[in-house]
Motif scaffolding. Structure first.
Motif, PDB file in Angstrom:
ATOM      1  N   LYS A  54       7.528  -1.341   6.968  1.00 50.28           N
ATOM      2  CA  LYS A  54       8.550  -0.967   5.986  1.00 50.28           C
ATOM      3  C   LYS A  54       9.837  -1.653   6.397  1.00 50.28           C
ATOM      4  CE  LYS A  54       7.364   3.667   4.391  1.00 50.28           C
ATOM      5  NZ  LYS A  54       7.794   5.069   4.371  1.00 50.28           N
ATOM      6  N   ASP A  55      10.561  -2.204   5.424  1.00 45.03           N
ATOM      7  CA  ASP A  55      11.885  -2.759   5.663  1.00 45.03           C
ATOM      8  C   ASP A  55      12.919  -1.726   5.225  1.00 45.03           C
ATOM      9  OD1 ASP A  55      11.067  -5.170   6.737  1.00 45.03           O
ATOM     10  OD2 ASP A  55      11.107  -6.234   4.823  1.00 45.03           O
ATOM     11  N   ILE A  56      13.828  -1.400   6.151  1.00 41.60           N
ATOM     12  CA  ILE A  56      14.886  -0.430   5.881  1.00 41.60           C
ATOM     13  C   ILE A  56      16.214  -1.187   5.827  1.00 41.60           C
ATOM     14  CG2 ILE A  56      15.997   1.706   6.647  1.00 41.60           C
ATOM     15  CD1 ILE A  56      12.961   2.031   6.189  1.00 41.60           C
ATOM     16  N   PRO A  57      16.840  -1.292   4.643  1.00 45.45           N
ATOM     17  CA  PRO A  57      18.128  -1.997   4.557  1.00 45.45           C
ATOM     18  C   PRO A  57      19.215  -1.208   5.292  1.00 45.45           C
ATOM     19  CG  PRO A  57      17.220  -1.557   2.367  1.00 45.45           C
ATOM     20  CD  PRO A  57      16.380  -0.827   3.349  1.00 45.45           C
ATOM     21  N   MET A  58      19.923  -1.886   6.162  1.00 44.17           N
ATOM     22  CA  MET A  58      21.067  -1.308   6.870  1.00 44.17           C
ATOM     23  C   MET A  58      22.325  -1.958   6.290  1.00 44.17           C
ATOM     24  SD  MET A  58      19.286   0.644   8.735  1.00 44.17           S
ATOM     25  CE  MET A  58      19.858   1.308  10.246  1.00 44.17           C
ATOM     26  N   SER A  59      23.469  -1.639   6.808  1.00 43.31           N
ATOM     27  CA  SER A  59      24.716  -2.168   6.232  1.00 43.31           C
ATOM     28  C   SER A  59      24.818  -3.684   6.350  1.00 43.31           C
ATOM     29  CB  SER A  59      25.926  -1.499   6.877  1.00 43.31           C
ATOM     30  OG  SER A  59      25.919  -1.719   8.267  1.00 43.31           O
ATOM     31  N   SER A  60      24.422  -4.253   7.491  1.00 40.01           N
ATOM     32  CA  SER A  60      24.569  -5.709   7.656  1.00 40.01           C
ATOM     33  C   SER A  60      23.269  -6.419   8.030  1.00 40.01           C
ATOM     34  CB  SER A  60      25.635  -6.000   8.718  1.00 40.01           C
ATOM     35  OG  SER A  60      25.243  -5.429   9.946  1.00 40.01           O
ATOM     36  N   TYR A  61      22.171  -5.679   8.062  1.00 40.77           N
ATOM     37  CA  TYR A  61      20.882  -6.281   8.399  1.00 40.77           C
ATOM     38  C   TYR A  61      19.756  -5.407   7.858  1.00 40.77           C
ATOM     39  CZ  TYR A  61      20.688  -2.806  12.139  1.00 40.77           C
ATOM     40  OH  TYR A  61      20.658  -1.636  12.839  1.00 40.77           O
ATOM     41  N   THR A  62      18.551  -5.876   7.993  1.00 40.59           N
ATOM     42  CA  THR A  62      17.379  -5.109   7.578  1.00 40.59           C
ATOM     43  C   THR A  62      16.555  -4.769   8.805  1.00 40.59           C
ATOM     44  OG1 THR A  62      17.326  -6.205   5.435  1.00 40.59           O
ATOM     45  CG2 THR A  62      15.298  -5.153   6.156  1.00 40.59           C
ATOM     46  N   LYS A  63      16.254  -3.512   8.956  1.00 43.93           N
ATOM     47  CA  LYS A  63      15.441  -3.037  10.080  1.00 43.93           C
ATOM     48  C   LYS A  63      13.987  -2.977   9.626  1.00 43.93           C
ATOM     49  CE  LYS A  63      15.192   0.812  13.291  1.00 43.93           C
ATOM     50  NZ  LYS A  63      15.834   2.081  13.681  1.00 43.93           N
ATOM     51  N   ARG A  64      13.099  -3.585  10.377  1.00 46.74           N
ATOM     52  CA  ARG A  64      11.676  -3.573  10.039  1.00 46.74           C
ATOM     53  C   ARG A  64      10.953  -2.604  10.968  1.00 46.74           C
ATOM     54  NH1 ARG A  64       8.484  -8.844   8.428  1.00 46.74           N
ATOM     55  NH2 ARG A  64       9.631  -8.289   6.550  1.00 46.74           N
ATOM     56  N   LEU A  65      10.320  -1.593  10.375  1.00 49.36           N
ATOM     57  CA  LEU A  65       9.515  -0.638  11.125  1.00 49.36           C
ATOM     58  C   LEU A  65       8.056  -1.035  10.982  1.00 49.36           C
ATOM     59  CD1 LEU A  65      11.236   2.679   9.984  1.00 49.36           C
ATOM     60  CD2 LEU A  65      11.658   1.376  12.069  1.00 49.36           C
ATOM     61  N   ILE A  66       7.389  -1.275  12.104  1.00 45.63           N
ATOM     62  CA  ILE A  66       6.000  -1.734  12.089  1.00 45.63           C
ATOM     63  C   ILE A  66       5.090  -0.552  12.426  1.00 45.63           C
ATOM     64  CG2 ILE A  66       4.339  -3.292  13.150  1.00 45.63           C
ATOM     65  CD1 ILE A  66       6.434  -5.374  13.068  1.00 45.63           C
ATOM     66  N   ILE A 118       0.877  -1.160   0.000  1.00 44.69           N
ATOM     67  CA  ILE A 118       0.000   0.000   0.000  1.00 44.69           C
ATOM     68  C   ILE A 118       0.915   1.211   0.000  1.00 44.69           C
ATOM     69  CG2 ILE A 118      -0.338  -0.154   2.511  1.00 44.69           C
ATOM     70  CD1 ILE A 118      -3.166   1.104   1.971  1.00 44.69           C
ATOM     71  N   ASP A 119       0.930   1.912  -1.114  1.00 44.81           N
ATOM     72  CA  ASP A 119       1.889   2.986  -1.364  1.00 44.81           C
ATOM     73  C   ASP A 119       3.301   2.471  -1.121  1.00 44.81           C
ATOM     74  OD1 ASP A 119      -0.093   4.628  -2.266  1.00 44.81           O
ATOM     75  OD2 ASP A 119      -0.253   5.818  -0.455  1.00 44.81           O
ATOM     76  N   HIS A 120       4.037   3.021  -0.179  1.00 51.51           N
ATOM     77  CA  HIS A 120       5.430   2.606   0.044  1.00 51.51           C
ATOM     78  C   HIS A 120       5.570   1.664   1.233  1.00 51.51           C
ATOM     79  CE1 HIS A 120       6.509   5.441  -3.021  1.00 51.51           C
ATOM     80  NE2 HIS A 120       5.907   6.400  -2.359  1.00 51.51           N
ATOM     81  N   PHE A 121       4.495   1.046   1.658  1.00 49.72           N
ATOM     82  CA  PHE A 121       4.489   0.113   2.782  1.00 49.72           C
ATOM     83  C   PHE A 121       4.225  -1.302   2.269  1.00 49.72           C
ATOM     84  CE2 PHE A 121       3.189   4.204   4.374  1.00 49.72           C
ATOM     85  CZ  PHE A 121       3.832   4.318   5.594  1.00 49.72           C
ATOM     86  N   HIS A 122       4.659  -2.286   3.015  1.00 49.07           N
ATOM     87  CA  HIS A 122       4.319  -3.681   2.754  1.00 49.07           C
ATOM     88  C   HIS A 122       3.303  -4.103   3.801  1.00 49.07           C
ATOM     89  CE1 HIS A 122       7.567  -4.323  -0.121  1.00 49.07           C
ATOM     90  NE2 HIS A 122       8.328  -3.592   0.691  1.00 49.07           N
ATOM     91  N   TRP A 123       2.514  -5.126   3.473  1.00 46.12           N
ATOM     92  CA  TRP A 123       1.556  -5.646   4.445  1.00 46.12           C
ATOM     93  C   TRP A 123       1.326  -7.127   4.183  1.00 46.12           C
ATOM     94  CZ3 TRP A 123      -2.743  -7.791   2.272  1.00 46.12           C
ATOM     95  CH2 TRP A 123      -3.102  -7.351   1.001  1.00 46.12           C
ATOM     96  N   TYR A 124       0.854  -7.798   5.214  1.00 50.00           N
ATOM     97  CA  TYR A 124       0.327  -9.145   5.056  1.00 50.00           C
ATOM     98  C   TYR A 124      -0.872  -9.272   5.969  1.00 50.00           C
ATOM     99  CZ  TYR A 124       3.223 -10.262   9.170  1.00 50.00           C
ATOM    100  OH  TYR A 124       3.817 -10.271  10.405  1.00 50.00           O
ATOM    101  N   ALA A 125      -1.780 -10.152   5.592  1.00 44.85           N
ATOM    102  CA  ALA A 125      -3.030 -10.293   6.335  1.00 44.85           C
ATOM    103  C   ALA A 125      -3.514 -11.736   6.267  1.00 44.85           C
ATOM    104  CB  ALA A 125      -4.100  -9.370   5.748  1.00 44.85           C
ATOM    105  N   LEU A 126      -4.277 -12.107   7.255  1.00 43.16           N
ATOM    106  CA  LEU A 126      -5.001 -13.376   7.253  1.00 43.16           C
ATOM    107  C   LEU A 126      -6.471 -13.016   7.127  1.00 43.16           C
ATOM    108  CD1 LEU A 126      -5.297 -16.414   7.518  1.00 43.16           C
ATOM    109  CD2 LEU A 126      -5.219 -16.147   9.995  1.00 43.16           C
ATOM    110  N   VAL A 127      -7.057 -13.372   5.986  1.00 41.48           N
ATOM    111  CA  VAL A 127      -8.443 -13.026   5.690  1.00 41.48           C
ATOM    112  C   VAL A 127      -9.262 -14.308   5.678  1.00 41.48           C
ATOM    113  CG1 VAL A 127      -9.994 -11.890   4.058  1.00 41.48           C
ATOM    114  CG2 VAL A 127      -7.626 -11.104   4.269  1.00 41.48           C
ATOM    115  N   HIS A 128     -10.326 -14.332   6.477  1.00 43.58           N
ATOM    116  CA  HIS A 128     -11.196 -15.504   6.580  1.00 43.58           C
ATOM    117  C   HIS A 128     -12.354 -15.403   5.603  1.00 43.58           C
ATOM    118  CE1 HIS A 128      -9.315 -16.957  10.327  1.00 43.58           C
ATOM    119  NE2 HIS A 128      -9.070 -15.672  10.508  1.00 43.58           N
ATOM    120  N   LYS A 129     -12.853 -16.537   5.220  1.00 43.19           N
ATOM    121  CA  LYS A 129     -13.991 -16.625   4.303  1.00 43.19           C
ATOM    122  C   LYS A 129     -15.235 -15.973   4.922  1.00 43.19           C
ATOM    123  CE  LYS A 129     -16.818 -20.273   2.315  1.00 43.19           C
ATOM    124  NZ  LYS A 129     -16.892 -21.716   2.113  1.00 43.19           N
ATOM    125  N   ASP A 130     -15.437 -16.207   6.200  1.00 45.63           N
ATOM    126  CA  ASP A 130     -16.563 -15.619   6.924  1.00 45.63           C
ATOM    127  C   ASP A 130     -16.033 -14.728   8.039  1.00 45.63           C
ATOM    128  OD1 ASP A 130     -18.610 -17.095   5.497  1.00 45.63           O
ATOM    129  OD2 ASP A 130     -17.912 -18.867   6.598  1.00 45.63           O
TER     130      ASP A 130
END
Length: 106
Positions: free
Chosen positions: A58-70, A21-33
């Motif tokens: 958002k995942d922010i690449p750092m020099s030796s790891y990736t920082k995830r901002l929630i 969604i725009d510059h963000f990533h997302w994941y969801a669990l969506v139920h049928k009902d």
């Protein structure tokens, strides 16, 4: 206001959906009902809805790891809810509710 939502291609098994969604990533669990522990699309409170898991980040690449901002994290209740992004969160929840009330989620 409107945001650009993209559902990533792949095998959306058991109702797990990934996207952007725009510059963000997302994941969801969506139920049928609707489930009693889902996100209420009107109030965004834990209540009656199809989505029982939602993470916007958002995942922010750092020099030796990736920082995830929630920015939002719902697992049967809100662990993280950045109110600055409330309109975007609500838009995504309403979109997923609307789209997956039509489609069959396995």
């Amino acid at each position: 206001m409107s945001w650009n939502i993209k559902i990533l291609p792949g095998r959306n098994r058991y109702g797990y959906i990934k996207g952007e969604i725009d510059h963000f990533h997302w994941y969801a669990l969506v139920h049928k009902d609707c489930v009693s522990f889902g996100i209420d699309p009107r109030s965004l409170e834990g209540g009656y809805g199809r989505i029982s898991r939602l993470c916007i980040y958002k995942d922010i690449p750092m020099s030796s790891y990736t920082k995830r901002l929630i920015y939002a994290n719902y697992k049967r209740k809100w662990d993280v809810f950045n109110s600055s992004y409330e309109d975007m969160i609500k838009y995504l929840v309403e979109y997923l509710e609307r789209i997956y009330s039509i489609k069959l989620v396995k």
